[in-house]
Design a protein around this motif. Structure first.
Motif, mmCIF file in Angstrom:
data_model
loop_
_atom_site.group_PDB
_atom_site.id
_atom_site.type_symbol
_atom_site.label_atom_id
_atom_site.label_comp_id
_atom_site.label_asym_id
_atom_site.label_seq_id
_atom_site.Cartn_x
_atom_site.Cartn_y
_atom_site.Cartn_z
ATOM 1 N N THR A 1 50.285 35.268 33.061
ATOM 2 C CA THR A 1 49.350 36.064 32.253
ATOM 3 C C THR A 1 47.933 35.955 32.795
ATOM 4 N N ALA A 2 47.726 35.119 33.816
ATOM 5 C CA ALA A 2 46.377 34.858 34.330
ATOM 6 C C ALA A 2 45.731 36.118 34.879
ATOM 7 N N GLY A 3 44.439 36.248 34.634
ATOM 8 C CA GLY A 3 43.690 37.406 35.096
ATOM 9 C C GLY A 3 42.600 37.732 34.094
ATOM 10 N N ILE A 4 41.711 38.611 34.482
ATOM 11 C CA ILE A 4 40.672 39.010 33.537
ATOM 12 C C ILE A 4 41.208 40.138 32.664
ATOM 13 N N ALA A 5 40.736 40.197 31.448
ATOM 14 C CA ALA A 5 41.174 41.232 30.510
ATOM 15 C C ALA A 5 40.312 42.476 30.644
ATOM 16 N N ARG A 6 40.872 43.575 30.196
ATOM 17 C CA ARG A 6 40.097 44.815 30.207
ATOM 18 C C ARG A 6 38.951 44.757 29.206
ATOM 19 N N LYS A 7 37.847 45.396 29.573
ATOM 20 C CA LYS A 7 36.709 45.552 28.682
ATOM 21 C C LYS A 7 36.552 47.030 28.353
ATOM 22 N N PRO A 8 35.817 47.375 27.308
ATOM 23 C CA PRO A 8 35.652 48.783 26.953
ATOM 24 C C PRO A 8 35.209 49.619 28.146
ATOM 25 N N GLY A 9 35.868 50.755 28.331
ATOM 26 C CA GLY A 9 35.535 51.648 29.427
ATOM 27 C C GLY A 9 36.201 51.284 30.736
ATOM 28 N N MET A 10 36.916 50.157 30.776
ATOM 29 C CA MET A 10 37.575 49.713 31.993
ATOM 30 C C MET A 10 39.051 50.092 31.933
ATOM 31 N N SER A 11 39.551 50.736 32.973
ATOM 32 C CA SER A 11 40.966 51.068 33.049
ATOM 33 C C SER A 11 41.723 49.894 33.624
ATOM 34 N N ARG A 12 43.054 49.943 33.530
ATOM 35 C CA ARG A 12 43.861 48.895 34.149
ATOM 36 C C ARG A 12 43.626 48.865 35.658
ATOM 37 N N ASP A 13 43.411 50.045 36.228
ATOM 38 C CA ASP A 13 43.233 50.120 37.677
ATOM 39 C C ASP A 13 41.955 49.421 38.145
ATOM 40 N N ASP A 14 40.933 49.364 37.267
ATOM 41 C CA ASP A 14 39.688 48.688 37.618
ATOM 42 C C ASP A 14 39.905 47.195 37.873
ATOM 43 N N LEU A 15 40.969 46.701 37.315
ATOM 44 C CA LEU A 15 41.250 45.269 37.424
ATOM 45 C C LEU A 15 41.930 44.893 38.742
ATOM 46 N N LEU A 16 42.277 45.899 39.529
ATOM 47 C CA LEU A 16 43.202 45.724 40.642
ATOM 48 C C LEU A 16 42.855 44.589 41.605
ATOM 49 N N ALA A 17 41.723 44.681 42.289
ATOM 50 C CA ALA A 17 41.409 43.720 43.348
ATOM 51 C C ALA A 17 41.245 42.295 42.814
ATOM 52 N N ILE A 18 40.536 42.161 41.675
ATOM 53 C CA ILE A 18 40.295 40.826 41.119
ATOM 54 C C ILE A 18 41.607 40.157 40.720
ATOM 55 N N ASN A 19 42.408 40.881 39.944
ATOM 56 C CA ASN A 19 43.634 40.270 39.450
ATOM 57 C C ASN A 19 44.698 40.101 40.528
ATOM 58 N N ALA A 20 44.663 40.947 41.556
ATOM 59 C CA ALA A 20 45.617 40.779 42.658
ATOM 60 C C ALA A 20 45.385 39.440 43.354
ATOM 61 N N GLY A 21 44.130 39.085 43.554
ATOM 62 C CA GLY A 21 43.825 37.800 44.165
ATOM 63 C C GLY A 21 44.273 36.637 43.304
ATOM 64 N N ILE A 22 44.068 36.772 42.002
ATOM 65 C CA ILE A 22 44.483 35.717 41.068
ATOM 66 C C ILE A 22 45.999 35.563 41.075
ATOM 67 N N VAL A 23 46.712 36.682 40.967
ATOM 68 C CA VAL A 23 48.179 36.637 40.915
ATOM 69 C C VAL A 23 48.754 36.090 42.219
ATOM 70 N N ALA A 24 48.148 36.471 43.351
ATOM 71 C CA ALA A 24 48.624 35.959 44.642
ATOM 72 C C ALA A 24 48.495 34.436 44.710
#
Length: 326
Positions: A91-114
């Motif tokens: 479940t690790a990763g940053i959560a969405r904030k208002p106005g942020m799509s799931r796709d906006d999370l891509l690069a940050i959370n990909a590094g975390i998940v890796a």
């Protein structure tokens, strides 16, 4: 016989399964708590922030005499404590904030998940991985590529959540028990998901016979917007009760070998005419993880919707591949 001898004898014949939950935020902590209360396994809750997983685990354990569960709950910052897990929930990763799509999370959370996946593989090379982190379809793809695991051991949580939201909206619309409602949502976990009213029922009756086409369209649109709707209300966070409950339902099917058919994010290799991407489809879950993908007979419109969903996932995967994480 002394108590120590009895304890040693009991321990030699009974070994509880082990589930690690990575990320002690709202989703992770809630998932750990639900899994513990259902006595699915002994739970390890891990997070990079010192004190948070330890404190939450201690709090959960304090509730065990009241809720009557014997599963242990351990909080840690050290992946060594997660060793030999049977199942790992990411479940690790940053959560969405208002106005942020799931796709906006891509690069940050990909590094975390890796990074998380590398640690999981090091300490639990035989585990099954369930990914919750958004954008889901791309994150579970990242976990597959980084882990090198076969596809049946890396599965994404999306369809259970999306289908549950759709079920709740249908139940509210018709004022019936949620237990009478079934629903299926396929495709990517985002705006391009594909709700299937034709495969949704109330006590076996197709919802298309109970709800007008226009109203059903509105329910499908609300389902696709379900996560964003929660974000708009919360303003500083995203959904966690329903996502946590959804991934625990998947974990239960695997740990207890229930052979449940649930909509999950699975790696397709020719199913539905698609290859090389994760997409939400009906899956049979059991002790082997993903034990089968069930192919539905889709209409032309439904198949087109699924194709559009896959194309959106493909765009994310292209970016992931270019990040050089594996």
């Amino acid at each position: 016989m002394r108590w120590s001898d009895i304890h040693a004898a009991d321990s030699s014949v009974f070994t509880r399964k082990k589930i690690t939950v990575v990320g002690a935020g709202n989703v992770g902590a809630t998932a750990a708590f639900l899994a513990a209360t259902q006595e699915l396994a002994n739970i390890v809750l891990i997070d990079v922030v010192e004190g948070i997983p330890q404190g939450k685990a201690l709090d959960m354990r304090g509730s065990s005499p009241i809720l009557r569960f014997d599963s242990s709950v351990t909080g840690t910052n050290d992946y060594a404590d997660t060793a030999n897990s049977d199942l790992v929930i990411i479940t690790a990763g940053i959560a969405r904030k208002p106005g942020m799509s799931r796709d906006d999370l891509l690069a940050i959370n990909a590094g975390i998940v890796a990074d998380v996946t590398r640690n999981i593989v090091k300490h639990s090379p035989d585990c099954i991985i369930l990914v919750v982190t958004n954008p889901l379809d791309a994150m579970v793809y990242t976990a597959l590529r980084v882990s090198g695991f076969p596809k049946h051991r890396v599965i994404g949580m999306a369809g259970v959540l999306d289908s549950a939201r759709m079920r709740s909206f249908i139940a509210d619309e018709l004022e019936v028990s949620i237990n009478n409602v079934t629903a299926f949502v396929l495709g990517g976990h985002g705006d391009t998901m594909v709700p299937l009213p034709r495969y949704s029922t109330v006590a076996g009756i197709p919802v298309t016979e109970l709800i007008s086409e226009q109203r059903m369209k509105e329910i499908c649109e609300r389902t696709a917007d379900g996560g964003a709707e929660v974000v708009r209300y919360l303003k500083t966070g995203s959904a966690f009760y329903a996502p946590a409950a959804s991934v625990v339902q998947m974990a239960e099917a695997i740990i207890r070998d229930n052979k449940r058919v649930l909509p999950c994010c699975a790696y397709l290799e020719g199913e539905y005419g698609m290859n090389g991407y994760y997409l939400g489809v009906p899956c049979k879950l059991g002790a082997g993880g993903l034990e089968a993908i069930i192919e539905l007979d889709l209409t032309e419109d439904e198949q087109s919707g699924l194709l559009r969903s896959m194309e959106a996932v493909a765009d994310l995967v292209k970016v992931i591949d270019e990040l050089g994480l594996y």
